[in-house]
Design a protein around this motif. Sequence first.
Motif, PDB file in Angstrom:
ATOM      1  N   THR A 139       0.834  -1.203   0.000  1.00 11.34           N
ATOM      2  CA  THR A 139       0.000   0.000   0.000  1.00 11.34           C
ATOM      3  C   THR A 139       0.868   1.251   0.000  1.00 11.34           C
ATOM      4  O   THR A 139       0.594   2.204  -0.738  1.00 11.34           O
ATOM      5  CB  THR A 139      -0.943   0.000   1.228  1.00 11.34           C
ATOM      6  OG1 THR A 139      -1.705  -1.201   1.211  1.00 11.34           O
ATOM      7  CG2 THR A 139      -1.862   1.193   1.225  1.00 11.34           C
ATOM      8  N   ASN A 140       1.926   1.257   0.810  1.00 10.29           N
ATOM      9  CA  ASN A 140       2.835   2.405   0.833  1.00 10.29           C
ATOM     10  C   ASN A 140       3.468   2.631  -0.531  1.00 10.29           C
ATOM     11  O   ASN A 140       3.598   3.773  -0.987  1.00 10.29           O
ATOM     12  CB  ASN A 140       3.909   2.217   1.900  1.00 10.29           C
ATOM     13  CG  ASN A 140       3.361   2.375   3.308  1.00 10.29           C
ATOM     14  OD1 ASN A 140       2.273   2.882   3.504  1.00 10.29           O
ATOM     15  ND2 ASN A 140       4.126   1.917   4.281  1.00 10.29           N
ATOM     16  N   GLN A 141       3.876   1.550  -1.193  1.00  3.71           N
ATOM     17  CA  GLN A 141       4.472   1.678  -2.526  1.00  3.71           C
ATOM     18  C   GLN A 141       3.454   2.226  -3.520  1.00  3.71           C
ATOM     19  O   GLN A 141       3.773   3.085  -4.347  1.00  3.71           O
ATOM     20  CB  GLN A 141       5.004   0.323  -3.003  1.00  3.71           C
ATOM     21  CG  GLN A 141       6.231  -0.144  -2.268  1.00  3.71           C
ATOM     22  CD  GLN A 141       6.636  -1.566  -2.641  1.00  3.71           C
ATOM     23  OE1 GLN A 141       5.879  -2.296  -3.271  1.00  3.71           O
ATOM     24  NE2 GLN A 141       7.839  -1.951  -2.235  1.00  3.71           N
ATOM     25  N   LEU A 142       2.222   1.743  -3.429  1.00  4.77           N
ATOM     26  CA  LEU A 142       1.175   2.201  -4.332  1.00  4.77           C
ATOM     27  C   LEU A 142       0.892   3.682  -4.128  1.00  4.77           C
ATOM     28  O   LEU A 142       0.798   4.451  -5.095  1.00  4.77           O
ATOM     29  CB  LEU A 142      -0.095   1.374  -4.116  1.00  4.77           C
ATOM     30  CG  LEU A 142      -1.269   1.656  -5.043  1.00  4.77           C
ATOM     31  CD1 LEU A 142      -0.888   1.373  -6.493  1.00  4.77           C
ATOM     32  CD2 LEU A 142      -2.464   0.811  -4.644  1.00  4.77           C
ATOM     33  N   PHE A 143       0.789   4.114  -2.874  1.00  4.89           N
ATOM     34  CA  PHE A 143       0.554   5.527  -2.599  1.00  4.89           C
ATOM     35  C   PHE A 143       1.721   6.384  -3.080  1.00  4.89           C
ATOM     36  O   PHE A 143       1.517   7.487  -3.584  1.00  4.89           O
ATOM     37  CB  PHE A 143       0.296   5.776  -1.103  1.00  4.89           C
ATOM     38  CG  PHE A 143      -1.141   5.569  -0.708  1.00  4.89           C
ATOM     39  CD1 PHE A 143      -2.138   6.398  -1.188  1.00  4.89           C
ATOM     40  CD2 PHE A 143      -1.490   4.552   0.150  1.00  4.89           C
ATOM     41  CE1 PHE A 143      -3.462   6.217  -0.823  1.00  4.89           C
ATOM     42  CE2 PHE A 143      -2.809   4.354   0.522  1.00  4.89           C
ATOM     43  CZ  PHE A 143      -3.803   5.187   0.033  1.00  4.89           C
ATOM     44  N   LYS A 144       2.924   5.900  -2.948  1.00  2.86           N
ATOM     45  CA  LYS A 144       4.090   6.648  -3.413  1.00  2.86           C
ATOM     46  C   LYS A 144       3.987   6.885  -4.919  1.00  2.86           C
ATOM     47  O   LYS A 144       4.208   8.002  -5.403  1.00  2.86           O
ATOM     48  CB  LYS A 144       5.375   5.876  -3.075  1.00  2.86           C
ATOM     49  CG  LYS A 144       6.630   6.608  -3.464  1.00  2.86           C
ATOM     50  CD  LYS A 144       7.860   5.817  -3.095  1.00  2.86           C
ATOM     51  CE  LYS A 144       9.108   6.541  -3.569  1.00  2.86           C
ATOM     52  NZ  LYS A 144      10.317   5.772  -3.337  1.00  2.86           N
ATOM     53  N   ILE A 145       3.621   5.856  -5.655  1.00  3.67           N
ATOM     54  CA  ILE A 145       3.469   5.972  -7.112  1.00  3.67           C
ATOM     55  C   ILE A 145       2.358   6.961  -7.452  1.00  3.67           C
ATOM     56  O   ILE A 145       2.513   7.828  -8.324  1.00  3.67           O
ATOM     57  CB  ILE A 145       3.194   4.588  -7.746  1.00  3.67           C
ATOM     58  CG1 ILE A 145       4.440   3.701  -7.633  1.00  3.67           C
ATOM     59  CG2 ILE A 145       2.756   4.722  -9.197  1.00  3.67           C
ATOM     60  CD1 ILE A 145       4.189   2.237  -7.976  1.00  3.67           C
ATOM     61  N   VAL A 146       1.215   6.855  -6.749  1.00  2.89           N
ATOM     62  CA  VAL A 146       0.089   7.755  -7.007  1.00  2.89           C
ATOM     63  C   VAL A 146       0.503   9.203  -6.760  1.00  2.89           C
ATOM     64  O   VAL A 146       0.236  10.092  -7.579  1.00  2.89           O
ATOM     65  CB  VAL A 146      -1.131   7.360  -6.136  1.00  2.89           C
ATOM     66  CG1 VAL A 146      -2.208   8.444  -6.167  1.00  2.89           C
ATOM     67  CG2 VAL A 146      -1.703   6.032  -6.594  1.00  2.89           C
ATOM     68  N   PHE A 147       1.177   9.456  -5.624  1.00  3.25           N
ATOM     69  CA  PHE A 147       1.593  10.823  -5.313  1.00  3.25           C
ATOM     70  C   PHE A 147       2.625  11.340  -6.318  1.00  3.25           C
ATOM     71  O   PHE A 147       2.588  12.506  -6.691  1.00  3.25           O
ATOM     72  CB  PHE A 147       2.136  10.925  -3.888  1.00  3.25           C
ATOM     73  CG  PHE A 147       1.064  10.832  -2.838  1.00  3.25           C
ATOM     74  CD1 PHE A 147      -0.102  11.577  -2.928  1.00  3.25           C
ATOM     75  CD2 PHE A 147       1.228   9.994  -1.752  1.00  3.25           C
ATOM     76  CE1 PHE A 147      -1.083  11.500  -1.966  1.00  3.25           C
ATOM     77  CE2 PHE A 147       0.243   9.902  -0.781  1.00  3.25           C
ATOM     78  CZ  PHE A 147      -0.924  10.654  -0.883  1.00  3.25           C
ATOM     79  N   GLU A 148       3.544  10.482  -6.760  1.00  2.00           N
ATOM     80  CA  GLU A 148       4.530  10.906  -7.760  1.00  2.00           C
ATOM     81  C   GLU A 148       3.833  11.293  -9.054  1.00  2.00           C
ATOM     82  O   GLU A 148       4.169  12.298  -9.692  1.00  2.00           O
ATOM     83  CB  GLU A 148       5.551   9.791  -8.011  1.00  2.00           C
ATOM     84  CG  GLU A 148       6.546   9.611  -6.882  1.00  2.00           C
ATOM     85  CD  GLU A 148       7.448   8.382  -7.060  1.00  2.00           C
ATOM     86  OE1 GLU A 148       7.242   7.596  -8.011  1.00  2.00           O
ATOM     87  OE2 GLU A 148       8.348   8.213  -6.221  1.00  2.00           O
ATOM     88  N   ARG A 149       2.842  10.508  -9.477  1.00  2.00           N
ATOM     89  CA  ARG A 149       2.126  10.810 -10.717  1.00  2.00           C
ATOM     90  C   ARG A 149       1.282  12.076 -10.573  1.00  2.00           C
ATOM     91  O   ARG A 149       1.182  12.878 -11.514  1.00  2.00           O
ATOM     92  CB  ARG A 149       1.276   9.616 -11.145  1.00  2.00           C
ATOM     93  CG  ARG A 149       2.143   8.470 -11.614  1.00  2.00           C
ATOM     94  CD  ARG A 149       1.367   7.341 -12.190  1.00  2.00           C
ATOM     95  NE  ARG A 149       2.278   6.268 -12.606  1.00  2.00           N
ATOM     96  CZ  ARG A 149       1.897   5.069 -12.951  1.00  2.00           C
ATOM     97  NH1 ARG A 149       0.617   4.759 -12.949  1.00  2.00           N
ATOM     98  NH2 ARG A 149       2.780   4.170 -13.303  1.00  2.00           N
ATOM     99  N   LEU A 150       0.669  12.255  -9.401  1.00  2.00           N
ATOM    100  CA  LEU A 150      -0.089  13.491  -9.175  1.00  2.00           C
ATOM    101  C   LEU A 150       0.841  14.707  -9.206  1.00  2.00           C
ATOM    102  O   LEU A 150       0.504  15.749  -9.782  1.00  2.00           O
ATOM    103  CB  LEU A 150      -0.840  13.429  -7.834  1.00  2.00           C
ATOM    104  CG  LEU A 150      -2.104  12.589  -7.798  1.00  2.00           C
ATOM    105  CD1 LEU A 150      -2.617  12.477  -6.369  1.00  2.00           C
ATOM    106  CD2 LEU A 150      -3.179  13.169  -8.714  1.00  2.00           C
ATOM    107  N   ASP A 151       2.013  14.582  -8.599  1.00  2.00           N
ATOM    108  CA  ASP A 151       2.979  15.684  -8.618  1.00  2.00           C
ATOM    109  C   ASP A 151       3.428  15.977 -10.041  1.00  2.00           C
ATOM    110  O   ASP A 151       3.542  17.141 -10.443  1.00  2.00           O
ATOM    111  CB  ASP A 151       4.194  15.351  -7.741  1.00  2.00           C
ATOM    112  CG  ASP A 151       3.875  15.406  -6.258  1.00  2.00           C
ATOM    113  OD1 ASP A 151       2.843  16.007  -5.885  1.00  2.00           O
ATOM    114  OD2 ASP A 151       4.661  14.838  -5.466  1.00  2.00           O
ATOM    115  N   HIS A 152       3.672  14.922 -10.819  1.00  2.00           N
ATOM    116  CA  HIS A 152       4.095  15.093 -12.206  1.00  2.00           C
ATOM    117  C   HIS A 152       2.987  15.794 -13.003  1.00  2.00           C
ATOM    118  O   HIS A 152       3.254  16.754 -13.755  1.00  2.00           O
ATOM    119  CB  HIS A 152       4.435  13.733 -12.832  1.00  2.00           C
ATOM    120  CG  HIS A 152       4.861  13.813 -14.260  1.00  2.00           C
ATOM    121  ND1 HIS A 152       6.049  14.394 -14.640  1.00  2.00           N
ATOM    122  CD2 HIS A 152       4.240  13.412 -15.400  1.00  2.00           C
ATOM    123  CE1 HIS A 152       6.156  14.340 -15.954  1.00  2.00           C
ATOM    124  NE2 HIS A 152       5.072  13.744 -16.447  1.00  2.00           N
TER     125      HIS A 152
END
Length: 179
Positions: A139-152
């Motif tokens: 879940t932490n890895q998934l949220f990290k990816i989601v936040f990175e994509r939102l930031d991008h």
Amino acid sequence: MEFHIEKIEAMIYTIRGQRVMMDSDLAKLYGVETKALNQAVKRNRERFPEDFLIEPNSSELASLRSQIVTLEGSSHENHFRHSPFLFTENGVAMLSSVLHSKEAIQVNITIMRAFTKLRSFLAMGSPLEKRVDKIQKETNQLFKIVFERLDHADNQMAAYEEAVTPKLPRIRKKIGLKN
């Protein structure tokens, strides 16, 4: 006299990392006086090595008192007149060899079932903890990816907005976890 496993489980405490039962609780279950139970043990002391029978020190007695106090409906006093014998699972099993009544045998069977139930319950905890840890990491890895994509996406949107209309305020605030 019939005893429920739950009642017996409430009489099992932890000392030195081992689950134990007090001599007074066992005496009640067996229908004998605590003094009589302890005399039978003393007459057969060679059957009760240190890993079967614990004679607690003062700090262990304090720990035992605190465990007893936290149990609802405990009939124990806040102090002991004499330091109790504490029987491990093996010690309880050995008691059946020094207490010969049919009642003692039936009580012993119920107590062994309570220890077995506790052991299996504790053994179940380990795989569940590993599964929860694995889910948490995923879940932490998934949220990290989601936040990175939102930031991008936010950076791309900000660049586009600046190019098209430099005076408009940003539409979305940056979201994520603070370090």
